[in-house]
Design an enzyme around this catalytic site. Structure first.
Site, PDB file in Angstrom:
ATOM      1  N   MET A 176     -26.641 -27.824  24.496  1.00  0.00           N
ATOM      2  CA  MET A 176     -25.887 -27.613  23.084  1.00  0.00           C
ATOM      3  C   MET A 176     -25.022 -29.081  23.235  1.00  0.00           C
ATOM      4  SD  MET A 176     -25.283 -23.688  22.092  1.00  0.00           S
ATOM      5  CE  MET A 176     -23.835 -23.423  23.205  1.00  0.00           C
ATOM      6  N   ALA A 227     -22.099 -31.665  24.690  1.00  0.00           N
ATOM      7  CA  ALA A 227     -20.778 -31.803  25.453  1.00  0.00           C
ATOM      8  C   ALA A 227     -21.112 -31.541  26.777  1.00  0.00           C
ATOM      9  CB  ALA A 227     -19.736 -30.516  25.268  1.00  0.00           C
ATOM     10  N   GLY A 231     -23.059 -30.288  35.156  1.00  0.00           N
ATOM     11  CA  GLY A 231     -24.090 -28.954  35.502  1.00  0.00           C
ATOM     12  C   GLY A 231     -25.565 -29.616  34.398  1.00  0.00           C
ATOM     13  N   HIS A 232     -25.075 -30.155  33.329  1.00  0.00           N
ATOM     14  CA  HIS A 232     -26.228 -30.470  32.643  1.00  0.00           C
ATOM     15  C   HIS A 232     -27.022 -31.539  33.298  1.00  0.00           C
ATOM     16  CE1 HIS A 232     -23.595 -28.901  29.366  1.00  0.00           C
ATOM     17  NE2 HIS A 232     -24.687 -28.496  28.950  1.00  0.00           N
ATOM     18  N   GLN A 234     -27.500 -18.458  17.570  1.00  0.00           N
ATOM     19  CA  GLN A 234     -27.096 -17.730  18.558  1.00  0.00           C
ATOM     20  C   GLN A 234     -25.723 -17.548  18.819  1.00  0.00           C
ATOM     21  OE1 GLN A 234     -28.674 -21.056  21.262  1.00  0.00           O
ATOM     22  NE2 GLN A 234     -27.065 -20.418  22.671  1.00  0.00           N
ATOM     23  N   GLY A 238     -30.366 -23.696  33.599  1.00  0.00           N
ATOM     24  CA  GLY A 238     -29.187 -23.254  34.692  1.00  0.00           C
ATOM     25  C   GLY A 238     -29.241 -21.923  35.025  1.00  0.00           C
ATOM     26  N   LYS A 269     -26.122 -20.657  35.740  1.00  0.00           N
ATOM     27  CA  LYS A 269     -24.972 -20.407  35.303  1.00  0.00           C
ATOM     28  C   LYS A 269     -25.356 -19.418  34.078  1.00  0.00           C
ATOM     29  CE  LYS A 269     -20.927 -21.021  33.582  1.00  0.00           C
ATOM     30  NZ  LYS A 269     -21.272 -21.280  31.998  1.00  0.00           N
ATOM     31  N   ARG A 322     -17.225 -25.375  27.327  1.00  0.00           N
ATOM     32  CA  ARG A 322     -16.042 -24.481  26.963  1.00  0.00           C
ATOM     33  C   ARG A 322     -14.877 -24.791  27.715  1.00  0.00           C
ATOM     34  NH1 ARG A 322     -20.383 -20.895  25.483  1.00  0.00           N
ATOM     35  NH2 ARG A 322     -20.303 -20.330  23.282  1.00  0.00           N
TER      36      ARG A 322
HETATM   37  P1  AMP Z   1     -25.476 -25.231  27.107  1.00  0.00           P
HETATM   38  O1  AMP Z   1     -25.263 -26.612  26.643  1.00  0.00           O
HETATM   39  O2  AMP Z   1     -24.217 -24.484  27.619  1.00  0.00           O
HETATM   40  O3  AMP Z   1     -26.301 -24.479  26.514  1.00  0.00           O
HETATM   41  O4  AMP Z   1     -26.415 -25.275  28.397  1.00  0.00           O
HETATM   42  C1  AMP Z   1     -27.508 -26.098  28.576  1.00  0.00           C
HETATM   43  C2  AMP Z   1     -28.178 -25.950  29.819  1.00  0.00           C
HETATM   44  O5  AMP Z   1     -27.205 -26.206  31.033  1.00  0.00           O
HETATM   45  C3  AMP Z   1     -28.261 -24.323  30.082  1.00  0.00           C
HETATM   46  O6  AMP Z   1     -29.793 -24.276  30.904  1.00  0.00           O
HETATM   47  C4  AMP Z   1     -27.392 -24.048  31.126  1.00  0.00           C
HETATM   48  O7  AMP Z   1     -27.650 -22.943  31.942  1.00  0.00           O
HETATM   49  C5  AMP Z   1     -27.207 -25.267  31.770  1.00  0.00           C
HETATM   50  N1  AMP Z   1     -25.851 -25.058  32.430  1.00  0.00           N
HETATM   51  C6  AMP Z   1     -24.753 -25.148  31.783  1.00  0.00           C
HETATM   52  N2  AMP Z   1     -23.623 -25.339  32.759  1.00  0.00           N
HETATM   53  C7  AMP Z   1     -24.125 -25.260  33.839  1.00  0.00           C
HETATM   54  C8  AMP Z   1     -23.730 -25.565  35.209  1.00  0.00           C
HETATM   55  N3  AMP Z   1     -22.157 -25.372  35.494  1.00  0.00           N
HETATM   56  N4  AMP Z   1     -24.514 -25.617  36.463  1.00  0.00           N
HETATM   57  C9  AMP Z   1     -25.817 -25.944  36.204  1.00  0.00           C
HETATM   58  N5  AMP Z   1     -26.572 -25.795  34.956  1.00  0.00           N
HETATM   59  C10 AMP Z   1     -25.666 -25.384  33.776  1.00  0.00           C
END
Ligand code: AMP
Length: 279
Positions: free
Chosen positions: A31, A33, A37-38, A62, A148, A150, A188
């Site tokens: 999403m 930002a 991690g990404h 979602q 992730g 996470k 966040r």
């Molecule tokens: P999001 O942008 O929050 O929807 O996350 C996109 C992807 O990045 C999802 O598969 C998350 O699980 C992964 N993700 C987010 N934060 C982390 C993190 N700290 N470590 C590993 N993967 C992450």
């Protein structure tokens, strides 16, 4: 240079060309930002695929909370620079109307593993996730997709989805990347005040301590009541859940007698943080 694509027709053409040359395509759905991690997912995708697509789509379907959607951080210019530096081939960043055009009427709903925890506190959230992930798999035609740990429950929901619908993509789970003080990286986190940011690492610290106690054979009910009290003392406002569950089916466990996961969601100020670790 990372190419930005906004239309699924253009993406399909691009991917078809790659596939004709026998290339393996990997996708990292996000999403935006973006943080380390990404980027760890992107690096794993680069290792395991010939071409990498990162998707950025803040999926309204979602979000069960309008305010959370409105406040969700967005910075596509910065994201694109990061992806370019990682050698990503395509950033697929469609508009909402490209993903949900007029007349859109389908919802993908995974039952079972999506129901407890996040599912109980964020009604409709995993329907939104499953629907958009199924669409992204259709649009990208990727052979591998990187998610992730996470978001542990999301990972289980996506695994169930691709198995149940015979979607020809291999799901790769990647470990959680943390700040030096243990706080799990999250888009966040930028919404935390300085005081909240200073208090937030307690969540992971308390999880680790509780996991060690549970690993020693302690009862989940007692251990987790104590841990919840500690989370509140550390400055969190509310704990949505703190639960010991089986790793894949997320069945509730009273003791860690099988491979287990400790999962938490808690509010600090008006920011909701989630985390999980192995027991
Ligand atoms: P999001 O942008 O929050 O929807 O996350 C996109 C992807 O990045 C999802 O598969 C998350 O699980 C992964 N993700 C987010 N934060 C982390 C993190 N700290 N470590 C590993 N993967 C992450």
């Amino acid at each position: 240079m990372t190419q930005v694509i906004r239309s699924s027709a253009e993406l399909r053409e691009k991917v078809a060309g790659w596939k004709r040359s026998g290339m393996l395509v990997g996708v990292v759905p996000t999403m935006g930002a973006l943080h380390d991690g990404h980027l760890s997912l992107v690096r794993e995708a680069r290792r395991q695929s010939d071409r990498v697509i990162v998707t950025i789509f803040v999926n309204p379907m979602q979000f069960n909370n309008a305010d959370d959607l409105k406040k969700y951080p967005r910075d596509e210019g910065h994201d694109l620079a990061l992806l370019d530096a990682e050698g990503v081939d395509v950033l697929f960043a469609p508009e909402v109307t490209e993903v949900y055009p007029e007349g859109f009427a389908t919802k993908v709903s995974v039952s079972g593993v999506s129901e407890p925890l996040e599912g109980a506190f964020r009604p409709g959230h995993f329907d939104g996730v499953a629907t958009v992930v199924a669409k992204l798999f259709g649009m990208t035609q990727a052979g591998r997709a990187f998610f992730g740990e996470k978001d542990w429950q999301q990972l289980q929901v996506v695994r169930r989805l691709v198995e149940d619908l015979n979607i020809p993509v291999r799901i790769i789970g990647c470990p959680t990347i943390r700040e030096a003080d243990g706080l799990a990286m999250s888009s966040r986190n930028v919404r935390l005040s300085a005081a909240e940011r200073a208090a937030a690492p307690a969540l992971h610290r308390i999880l680790e301590a509780a996991a060690a106690t549970l690993h020693g054979g302690a009862s989940a009910r007692e251990t987790l009541l104590d841990a919840e009290a500690e989370i509140l003392e550390a400055g969190f406002r509310e704990v949505d859940y703190l639960d010991l569950r089986s790793v894949e089916g997320l069945r509730p466990l009273e003791r860690a007698t099988e491979p287990a996961r400790l999962l938490v969601a808690a509010w600090i100020g008006d920011v909701r943080l989630i985390d999980n670790i192995a027991v």
